[in-house]
Enzyme design. Sequence first.
Site, PDB file in Angstrom:
ATOM      1  CE  LYS A  32     -29.500  23.616   3.970  1.00  0.00           C
ATOM      2  NZ  LYS A  32     -29.060  23.251   5.319  1.00  0.00           N
ATOM      3  NE  ARG A 102     -33.194  24.102   8.405  1.00  0.00           N
ATOM      4  CZ  ARG A 102     -33.427  22.813   8.665  1.00  0.00           C
ATOM      5  NH1 ARG A 102     -32.508  21.921   8.399  1.00  0.00           N
ATOM      6  NH2 ARG A 102     -34.572  22.430   9.178  1.00  0.00           N
ATOM      7  N   GLY A 111     -24.293  17.929   6.955  1.00  0.00           N
ATOM      8  CA  GLY A 111     -24.005  17.742   8.369  1.00  0.00           C
ATOM      9  C   GLY A 111     -22.705  18.338   8.853  1.00  0.00           C
ATOM     10  CG  MET A 113     -20.296  24.069   7.975  1.00  0.00           C
ATOM     11  SD  MET A 113     -20.198  25.268   6.653  1.00  0.00           S
ATOM     12  CE  MET A 113     -21.245  24.567   5.399  1.00  0.00           C
ATOM     13  NE  ARG A 346     -28.695  17.793   0.669  1.00  0.00           N
ATOM     14  CZ  ARG A 346     -28.258  17.837   1.906  1.00  0.00           C
ATOM     15  NH1 ARG A 346     -27.651  18.919   2.351  1.00  0.00           N
ATOM     16  NH2 ARG A 346     -28.405  16.809   2.727  1.00  0.00           N
ATOM     17  CG  HIS A 462     -23.657  12.184   9.444  1.00  0.00           C
ATOM     18  ND1 HIS A 462     -22.511  11.468   9.736  1.00  0.00           N
ATOM     19  CD2 HIS A 462     -23.244  13.378   8.962  1.00  0.00           C
ATOM     20  CE1 HIS A 462     -21.462  12.214   9.452  1.00  0.00           C
ATOM     21  NE2 HIS A 462     -21.877  13.378   8.991  1.00  0.00           N
ATOM     22  NE  ARG A 624      10.037   3.759 -16.830  1.00  0.00           N
ATOM     23  CZ  ARG A 624       9.539   4.062 -15.627  1.00  0.00           C
ATOM     24  NH1 ARG A 624       9.081   5.290 -15.403  1.00  0.00           N
ATOM     25  NH2 ARG A 624       9.486   3.166 -14.674  1.00  0.00           N
ATOM     26  CB  SER A 772       5.505   9.853 -22.673  1.00  0.00           C
ATOM     27  OG  SER A 772       4.608   9.453 -21.668  1.00  0.00           O
ATOM     28  CB  THR A 775       3.054  14.416 -14.426  1.00  0.00           C
ATOM     29  OG1 THR A 775       2.209  13.266 -14.380  1.00  0.00           O
ATOM     30  CG2 THR A 775       2.863  15.146 -15.744  1.00  0.00           C
ATOM     31  CG  ASN A 776       4.213   9.813 -11.061  1.00  0.00           C
ATOM     32  OD1 ASN A 776       3.173  10.450 -11.046  1.00  0.00           O
ATOM     33  ND2 ASN A 776       4.243   8.504 -11.220  1.00  0.00           N
ATOM     34  CB  CYS A 839       2.904   7.800 -18.948  1.00  0.00           C
ATOM     35  SG  CYS A 839       4.619   8.289 -18.724  1.00  0.00           S
ATOM     36  CE1 TYR A 859       0.296   8.439 -23.991  1.00  0.00           C
ATOM     37  CE2 TYR A 859       0.696   9.316 -26.194  1.00  0.00           C
ATOM     38  CZ  TYR A 859       1.170   8.758 -25.024  1.00  0.00           C
ATOM     39  OH  TYR A 859       2.514   8.524 -24.862  1.00  0.00           O
TER      40      TYR A 859
END
Length: 883
Positions: A32, A102, A111, A113, A346, A462, A624, A772, A775-776, A839, A859
């Site tokens: 702002k 403000r 909205g 703050m 904005r 809002h 897999r 591959s 990542t879980n 993956c 990938y």
Amino acid sequence: MAKRAKKPKRIYYFGALKTEGNKEMRELLGGKGANLAEMTSIGLPVPPGFTITTRTCAEYNDSGCRFPKELAKEIGANVTQLQRETGKTFGSADNPLLVSVRSGAAVSMPGMMDTVLNLGLNDKACEGLAKLSGNHRFALDAYRRLINMFGDVVMGVDHHHFEGEFDRIKKKYRVQEDTDLDARGLAELVEAYKKVYHKYTQEAFPQDPMLQLEKAIRAVFDSWNAPRAIAYRQINEITGLLGTAVNVQTMVFGNMGDDSGTGVAFTRDPSTGKNDFYGEFLINAQGEDVVAGIRTPQHVSQMKGWKPKVYKQLIGIKNKLEKHYKDVQDLEFTIERDKLYILQTRNGKRTGAAAVKIACDMVKEKLLSEKEAILRVPANDLTQLLLPSFDPKAKRNVLTRGLPASPGAAVGCLAFTAEDATDRAHAGEQVILVRKETSPEDVEGMHAAVGILTSTGGMTSHAAVVARGWGKPCVCGAGEIHIDEKKQTIAVQGRKLTSRDTISIDGSTGEVMSGNIATRTPKLSGDFSTLMKWSDKYRRLGIRTNADTPEDAKRARGFGAEGIGLCRTEHMFFEGERILAMREMILANTETDRRAALKKLLPYQRRDFIGIFTAMKGYPVTVRLLDPPLHEFLPHDEKSQKELARRLAIKTAEVKNRVSQLHEMNPMLGHRGCRLAVTYPEILEMQVTAIVEAMITCKKKKIDARPEIMIPLVGTDTELATLRGRTLETIAAVRKAKKYTGKLHVPVGTMIEIPRAAITANQVARHADFFSFGTNDLTQMTFGYSRDDINTFLPDYLEQEILPKDPFQSLDPEGVGQLVELGVRLGRETTRQLKCGICGEHGGDPASISFCNGVGLDYVSCSPFRVPIARLAAAQAAVTNSA
């Protein structure tokens, strides 16, 4: 003599006398403040003021909520400068200076703050304002608004205490609308408000304008850490900001009579993206009246009939702003006695569909390049284009219509409070939050609900702005609905609905319907295709999908997937007769019996693979091998165990004993993945046989099948060496048995999901054609967090900022990411052209995709519906990195 350290500049002024900031200073001045300075510098009619920096907010919070030394003095100097420019004086009985205070963070948080208007008014200044304006009613209205807002925002006096007095006095004077109360009534209301203020604060309303200003600035700083602001930042994953700036700006008044007004507008339609001026205004009102949804406003186009000259000027400013910022602008304006002022601009929040259309249109209009357009569409917002809408053929029982505030279809039971919506949503229930109007305190319930319905408020209220930002269906201003929050009911068209009733809302039409209306999958626009073509043109990463069925594979191809990065074979075992054969294999006591059961599973596996390879013809399919522990396939309740024993003609005790044998204290670290293939090589042989036989069948039909075999959960290179050998032996055996002489290229690789595999990737790569990264599991094992149980403590970690994000949703670059980077580097030291992908769930997360692009993966693979998101995110990563 040592140089004295330069004092940090805490306040930046904007006005005709001087303008110190610009739009590039968002981090320091907030969005702002930076834009107020920028608009002033390009000659727009902006009331003068000054901005206290975000760094000052951080100083305030770091010092235990104390003003930094000399800040009060610096504020005083800037107030003096403001008085010089405006010719007005703080607290004057002749020509009083009034200001708004403000918030304004670097990232827009609408909205969330605090704001205080009309600050500087006291008993003396109120009389001065009345004389100056020639309008006693206007001065009293401004004063009562200040007492209410200051009491609520700064001192924590509940707004409803003030509202109760307003209702009492309106009733006494027999008026319904706020604007109908005359000066006598407002004078009485001001005194009533002062009494409310004193009752709940134990002090008189402050008459010193500088004290008012100091308290208001503190309140804005404090609002940075208010629960609603923290929740909004968590929901929107906003991190790394210093705090909020504070903007102190000369007040202009839209409530000085019928020649004054206030409004909010977007330079283009934020719901559809059409190049139409879109907004609302109220005559004789202040800005919060529009945003709060207390009165239902008029469309901005109706200004032509009210103030044609002002409307023409506003259109000119709208065009100038959009060309200057090269983006859709959300602007606030006030007309004071026929004079137009711009209070804020904005970048406008918009729906996913609007973002795509606007980006494409702006390229046609030569406002943006293709690369800039790609960066303008938040990748996650594409989800909104892929979500269902209501089936137009479905029967609709329309209860009422409101304003179509945020498009999409939502079906759920009624929830009347934010807390109720949050609790029920967490329990798995689909709810629609129904409110008279929403406020920032409702933000968690709004996020938890599938849709939002309000009985008041407009397209820029809002509820509308927040819902559009999230892509959540929303209908506002449905005035025929009467909400009784205490009784938890709504009344509409003679019907009464409770929290047990289901409604459907259409955020594209504004319709509110009873019951559960059927939905349909959307058709994607030409602009969407254009954006995807640009994305494919500039991205480096390949985009694959996680798919276990031919149907998922076809759907993903339709979204542009370039292969399957993860086909989970275990998901194929749970249907019909397959699960019985699988359970027979697990319960078998000898290898011979296991092979007999596996022989029954082989045709099912082969058929599934033929379907998937056909759907993905010409593209790789990474299969897999069996990963979960065997106990997951067996029934654990007595009734199901008895039924299984009956069907296999064995004793129930045998089933119970096997379940007991397979029980593990920590199954995620137990007998699963490659460990199963070591113990039961016949499972690997059956699966590899099914893959290769399916490939040969496809090849004979001229279908270009390209399977890749992935061995999961490898921790040592010797595990992979052993199982790769068995895999290649099985491929050779199938080729020989089928007497197939054509080319059969079947790469064999592994999932890197155990930290040790990443650390020793140079050794593992000796036996792998590809990596591959799963990542879980890699996240689970690196952090030591159970992904099934993390929600018991994750909310505390996020709230206290111990973690910036859920590490299972967005890849942790500093820990897990370093293992990925190390694995890629070490693996390619052994095999230079080693293909590497990801993956896990992270494959569809834009921030994670950016990381993957940076460390050189080939990938990413994600769920079918996230493929377009991944395509765009990959392009954004490539464009950003090349900039």
